[in-house]
Enzyme design. Structure first.
Site, PDB file in Angstrom:
ATOM      1  N   GLU A 337      27.456  28.163  43.331  1.00  0.00           N
ATOM      2  CA  GLU A 337      27.860  27.287  44.436  1.00  0.00           C
ATOM      3  C   GLU A 337      26.734  26.394  44.943  1.00  0.00           C
ATOM      4  OE1 GLU A 337      31.288  30.082  46.456  1.00  0.00           O
ATOM      5  OE2 GLU A 337      29.228  30.529  46.983  1.00  0.00           O
TER       6      GLU A 337
HETATM    7  C1  TNX Z   1      31.777  33.548  46.457  1.00  0.00           C
HETATM    8  S1  TNX Z   1      30.824  34.870  44.060  1.00  0.00           S
HETATM    9  C2  TNX Z   1      30.405  33.655  46.522  1.00  0.00           C
HETATM   10  C3  TNX Z   1      29.796  34.271  47.704  1.00  0.00           C
HETATM   11  C4  TNX Z   1      30.809  34.670  48.725  1.00  0.00           C
HETATM   12  C5  TNX Z   1      32.018  35.257  48.041  1.00  0.00           C
HETATM   13  C6  TNX Z   1      33.033  35.793  48.982  1.00  0.00           C
HETATM   14  C7  TNX Z   1      29.634  34.036  44.334  1.00  0.00           C
HETATM   15  C8  TNX Z   1      28.691  34.027  43.269  1.00  0.00           C
HETATM   16  N1  TNX Z   1      29.555  33.378  45.495  1.00  0.00           N
HETATM   17  O1  TNX Z   1      28.831  33.403  48.256  1.00  0.00           O
HETATM   18  O2  TNX Z   1      30.228  35.614  49.572  1.00  0.00           O
HETATM   19  O3  TNX Z   1      32.606  34.276  47.243  1.00  0.00           O
HETATM   20  O4  TNX Z   1      34.067  36.433  48.298  1.00  0.00           O
END
Ligand code: TNX
Length: 531
Positions: A337
Site C-alpha cells: 500500500e
Molecule cells: C491491509 S494487508 C493492510 C494493513 C491493514 C489491513 C487491515 C496489508 C499488507 N496491509 O495495513 O491493517 O489491511 O485488514
C-alpha cells in the site's frame, strides 16, 4: 486422515495385548466405573500424517519420569513438558538422562525431517522420537492434546492422566506456518505476545511475524534514532498511550519464541506506512516538516522520501540494529500500500534497500506488492490478495514465483484473522468480506494462485491486524477458532483433512480453551459442547 495403515495387521496382537493389559495392569488401564476421559488418538489438530490407535493406554503417575538422553535441546523440551504437567498433576516428574519406562524424548536418525516426530504410547510408557528438537517439541504438543483438558490447569486436579495407546507418525506439509501480530495499530505487552506464542505453539505454528512499525506507532527501540520509539511509539489507534519494546523486551520475545520453537520475523514496513517515523524526524520528510502523530485507521498516505540520501542512512541503521537483535533468517520490509510513492520511486527504493538487508545477513520478505519491483534473489513474498483480486495482479505474483521468488500465502478473504466472522462480529474489519471458520479452513495452498508452481509455496501465514483489537481477549476472540484451522492447512496433507472431521476435532478443543482462559468465538457450524 489417511486410512489407518497397518490397522488390520496389528488388530490381532492389539486385541490380545489389550486383554492382557487390562487383566495384568489395573494401574494403567482406566479403572472400570471411573470416567474414561481418555481422548481418542486421532483427535489432534493439526491432523497427523498417520495414526494407528490400539494397545494399552499409558497412565502418568507420581512415579513417571521424563528421560531425555544427553542432548541439551532435548532436555529443554523435557523441562518444558514437565513444566506443563507438574501444576495440574502435582507430580514431581523428574527430567533425567536415562531410565526405562515413563516418557522418553529421543533424538535419532530417521525419516523425521526438521520438524517431524513419531509418538508411541503403550502400557510401559510413551516415546517421542524425532531427528531434531523441533520435532520433539511438536510431539510434546501432540501428547498434550492427547491428555485430558484438565491438564492445562495451574492447580492440582484429580486425573487420571491417561494417554491412549498407539502410534502417531507425523511431519508437516509446509516449512512456513506463521502468524502475524500487528503491534503497531495497538501495542501489545511482552506478556500478551508470550501468551499468543503459547497458543501458536499448541497448534505447531513455527513463525511469529511481528508488524513492528506503521503509521500509528513505531514499536522497537533503535539506538541510532531514539525518537522513533520514544515519540513515534507514544500513541496508537484511538489515541491511547501506545508503547514500544526495549531491546531487552524484544530479546525476551525472541528467546521465549525460540523456547517454543518459533522463529520471530520482524517487519519494518517501508516505504509507506511510515507516518510514525516521519513524525519523529522532520529530516526524513521531502519537505523537511514532520507531520503530526496519527491515530486514525486510513492507509496509504505516508511515504519515506525516496530521493533523499538520509532515507538510506535511516534504513541501513534500522536494518543493522534489528538484524543484530534477530537470530532468525528473515527481515520483512513491508512494501504494501505505498500509494503515496510513485511506481518509479518504489522500484528505486526497493532496488536500493533489498541489498542492505542481504548485507546484514538476512533474507528479504515483502508483501506481494514487492513483485511490482524486482524481488531480490532468495526473497519471499507474502500474498494477501482475494478471490476477487484482478488477474493481472495475480499473474504478476505468479510470474515472480515462476522466477524463483518463494510464496507465503495469506489470502485476506481466507486467513486474515481481523476479518469479521459475520455481520454480527463486534470486532474486526470487513473489507475482504466475512471470513467464517469453514472459509478459513476449507482451501488448499497448492494451486491456490493460478500460474504459480506448487514448489514456490513455502506455506501459510495468518495475519492479525489490530486496528480494532486492544488486548489478549480481543486477539483470542478473532484467532479462536480460526487459527487452528490455518495451522492445519499449513501442517496436514490435503488428503488427511476435511471439514466434516475437522469440525468435530475443533469442537473438542473448546474444553481446553476454557481451562486456558481463551475466550473463543462460538462460531456457527461447529458442534461445540454446551457451555
Ligand atoms: C491491509 S494487508 C493492510 C494493513 C491493514 C489491513 C487491515 C496489508 C499488507 N496491509 O495495513 O491493517 O489491511 O485488514
Amino acid at each position: 486422515m489417511r486410512p489407518h495403515r497397518s490397522t488390520l495387521r496389528l488388530l490381532g496382537s492389539l486385541l490380545l495385548a489389550t486383554a492382557l493389559g487390562a487383566s495384568l495392569t489395573g494401574a494403567t488401564a482406566p479403572r472400570p466405573g471411573a470416567t474414561d476421559t481418555t481422548s481418542p488418538l486421532d483427535r489432534i489438530i493439526p491432523a497427523p500424517s498417520s495414526v494407528t490407535p490400539g494397545g494399552t493406554p499409558y497412565r502418568i503417575t507420581d512415579r513417571t519420569r521424563i528421560h531425555v538422553g544427553e542432548s541439551r535441546e532435548a532436555r529443554q523440551v523435557g523441562e518444558y513438558l514437565a513444566g506443563l504437567l507438574r501444576p495440574s498433576t502435582g507430580y514431581r516428574l523428574p527430567v533425567t538422562a536415562r531410565g526405562t519406562g515413563g516418557i522418553r524424548l529421543r533424538l535419532a536418525k530417521g525419516p523425521y525431517g526438521e520438524e517431524g516426530y513419531r509418538l508411541d504410547s503403550g502400557r510401559d510408557g510413551i516415546t517421542i522420537t524425532a531427528g531434531r528438537p523441533a520435532g520433539l517439541f511438536h510431539g510434546v504438543q501432540t501428547l498434550r492434546q492427547l491428555l485430558p483438558a484438565a491438564v492445562e490447569h495451574d492447580t492440582v486436579q484429580s486425573g487420571p492422566w491417561t494417554v491412549p495407546g498407539g502410534t502417531v507418525e507425523d511431519s508437516p506439509r509446509y516449512a512456513w506456518r506463521g502468524a502475524m501480530l500487528d503491534v503497531s495499530r495497538h501495542f501489545f505487552s511482552v506478556a500478551e505476545v508470550k501468551r499468543y506464542i503459547d497458543q501458536l505453539a499448541l497448534y505447531k505454528l513455527n513463525k511469529l511475524h511481528l508488524h513492528l512499525s506503521d503509521d500509528q506507532g513505531w514499536r522497537i527501540a533503535i539506538d541510532s534514532w531514539p525518537r522513533l520509539a520514544t515519540y513515534g511509539g507514544s500513541t496508537e489507534v484511538g489515541g491511547g498511550p501506545g508503547g514500544h519494546y526495549t531491546k531487552d523486551d524484544y530479546r525476551e520475545i525472541v528467546r521465549y519464541a525460540a523456547s517454543r520453537h518459533l522463529e520471530v520475523v520482524p517487519e519494518i514496513d517501508l516505504p509507506g506506512h511510515t507516518n510514525a517515523a516521519l513524525a519523529s524526524y522532520a529530516e526524513l520528510n521531502c519537505d523537511g516538516v514532520a507531520p503530526p502523530l496519527y491515530t486514525g485507521t486510513e492507509v496509504g498516505f505516508s511515504s519515506l522520501c525516496v530521493p533523499k540520501e538520509i532515507t538510506y542512512d535511516f534504513v541501513e541503521d534500522v536494518v543493522r540494529e534489528i538484524a543484530a537483535l534477530t537470530p532468525g533468517r528473515y527481515l520483512h520490509i513491508g512494501g504494501d500500500e505505498a500509494h503515496s510513492t510513485s511506481h518509479e520511486d518504489y522500484v528505486r527504493f526497493m532496488d536500493r534497500v533489498q541489498p542492505v538487508v542481504a548485507e546484514y545477513g538476512k533474507q528479504v520478505i515483502g508483501w506481494h506488492q514487492l513483485t511490482g519491483a524486482t524481488p531480490a534473489e532468495g526473497a519471499l513474498v507474502q500474498y494477501w490478495g482475494l478471490d476477487g483480486t484482478d488477474a493481472a495482479e495475480k499473474e504478476q505474483v505468479a510470474a515472480a514465483a515462476r522466477n524463483g521468488t518463494g510464496l507465503i500465502l495469506s489470502p485476506a478473504d481466507r486467513v486474515y484473522l481481523d476479518m469479521k466472522y459475520d455481520a454480527s462480529t463486534p470486532l474486526g474489519l470487513n473489507w475482504a468480506g466475512y471470513v467464517d471458520v469453514r472459509r478459513s479452513y476449507d482451501w488448499d495452498p497448492a494451486g491456490y494462485l493460478p500460474g504459480a508452481p506448487d514448489s514456490a509455496v513455502r506455506g501459510v501465514e495468518a495475519p492479525l491486524w489490530s486496528e480494532t483489537l486492544e488486548d489478549s481477549g480481543h486477539i483470542e476472540y478473532m484467532a479462536f477458532p480460526r487459527l487452528p484451522g490455518v495451522a492445519e492447512v499449513g501442517w496436514s496433507a490435503a488428503g488427511d483433512r476435511g471439514w466434516e472431521g475437522y469440525r468435530e476435532r475443533l469442537a473438542a478443543q473448546a474444553e481446553r480453551w476454557g481451562v486456558l482462559g481463551i475466550g473463543f468465538h462460538r462460531a456457527a457450524g461447529v458442534p461445540w459442547p454446551s457451555a
